[in-house]
Design a protein around this motif. Structure first.
Motif, short mmCIF file in Angstrom:
data_model
loop_
_atom_site.label_atom_id
_atom_site.label_comp_id
_atom_site.label_asym_id
_atom_site.label_seq_id
_atom_site.Cartn_x
_atom_site.Cartn_y
_atom_site.Cartn_z
N MET A 62 0.82 -1.21 0.09
CA MET A 62 0.06 0.22 -0.06
C MET A 62 1.08 1.28 -0.14
SD MET A 62 -3.26 -1.00 2.38
CE MET A 62 -3.88 0.55 2.04
N LEU A 63 2.05 1.25 0.87
CA LEU A 63 2.91 2.26 0.79
C LEU A 63 3.61 2.82 -0.53
CD1 LEU A 63 4.28 4.49 2.47
CD2 LEU A 63 6.12 3.04 2.73
N TRP A 64 3.94 1.44 -1.18
CA TRP A 64 4.38 1.85 -2.65
C TRP A 64 3.39 2.18 -3.53
CZ3 TRP A 64 9.09 2.71 -3.50
CH2 TRP A 64 10.25 2.31 -2.40
N LEU A 65 2.13 1.72 -3.63
CA LEU A 65 0.94 2.15 -4.42
C LEU A 65 0.86 3.58 -4.20
CD1 LEU A 65 -1.12 1.39 -6.41
CD2 LEU A 65 -2.45 0.80 -4.60
N PHE A 66 0.80 4.06 -2.94
CA PHE A 66 0.61 5.48 -2.65
C PHE A 66 1.66 6.47 -2.93
CE2 PHE A 66 1.44 8.98 0.32
CZ PHE A 66 0.26 9.70 -0.05
N LEU A 67 2.86 6.00 -2.85
CA LEU A 67 4.10 6.65 -3.47
C LEU A 67 4.18 6.78 -5.01
CD1 LEU A 67 6.90 5.62 -1.33
CD2 LEU A 67 5.78 7.73 -0.96
N TRP A 68 3.71 5.79 -5.72
CA TRP A 68 3.50 5.78 -7.03
C TRP A 68 2.46 6.43 -7.44
CZ3 TRP A 68 -0.05 3.28 -10.53
CH2 TRP A 68 0.44 2.99 -11.91
#
Length: 130
Positions: free
Chosen positions: A13-19
Motif C-alpha cells: 500500500m505504501l509503494w502504491l501510494f508513492l507511485w
C-alpha cells in the motif's frame, strides 16, 4: 494457500501510494511547464525532455530550480479563476438594484401625485445623486 503477511500488505500500500503521488507530481510539473508564459519554446522543450527522459532527477531539479515560481503561478491562476467566477456571477445575477434613473422616475411620479412635497423630492434626489 499462501498467506500475505500484514507487513507486506502495508509495504504494498505504501509503494502504491508513492507511485500515485509520483504520477501526480509528474503531471503537475508538466502542466506547470506549459502554463508558464515567461518560459520560451526552447525552454519548455528542454524542461520537458529533461522531465520525460530522466523523470526522477528531472522533476527534482525542476522543483529545486522553479518550485517557488511554480507556487506563485498556482496562486495567480487561482486568483484569476476566482475573479472570473465572481465576474460571471455578477453578470448572471444582473444589476444589484434599481438604477438612479429608475429611482428618480419613481420619485417624480410620487411628487406629481402629491404624495411627497417638492422639498422632500429635492432631498431624495440629492441623496440619490450623491
Amino acid at each position: 494457500m499462501d498467506e500475505y503477511p500484514l507487513l507486506n500488505l502495508f509495504w504494498t500500500m505504501l509503494w502504491l501510494f508513492l507511485w500515485v503521488l509520483w504520477f501526480f507530481l509528474l503531471f503537475k510539473v508538466i502542466t506547470d511547464i506549459f502554463r508558464d508564459h515567461s518560459l520560451g519554446g526552447w525552454g519548455k522543450a528542454g524542461w520537458l525532455v529533461l522531465v520525460l527522459l530522466l523523470p526522477y532527477i528531472g522533476v527534482l531539479i525542476y522543483l529545486i530550480a522553479r518550485g517557488r515560481s511554480m507556487g506563485e503561478r498556482d496562486v495567480k491562476q487561482a486568483k484569476e479563476n476566482d475573479e472570473a467566477f465572481r465576474h460571471y456571477v455578477r453578470n448572471a445575477a444582473g444589476p444589484a438594484g434599481p438604477s438612479a434613473a429608475e429611482e428618480l422616475s419613481k420619485l417624480s411620479a410620487l411628487k406629481d401625485k402629491g404624495d411627497i412635497t417638492p422639498e422632500e423630492f429635492a432631498q431624495a434626489k440629492q441623496r440619490l445623486l450623491s
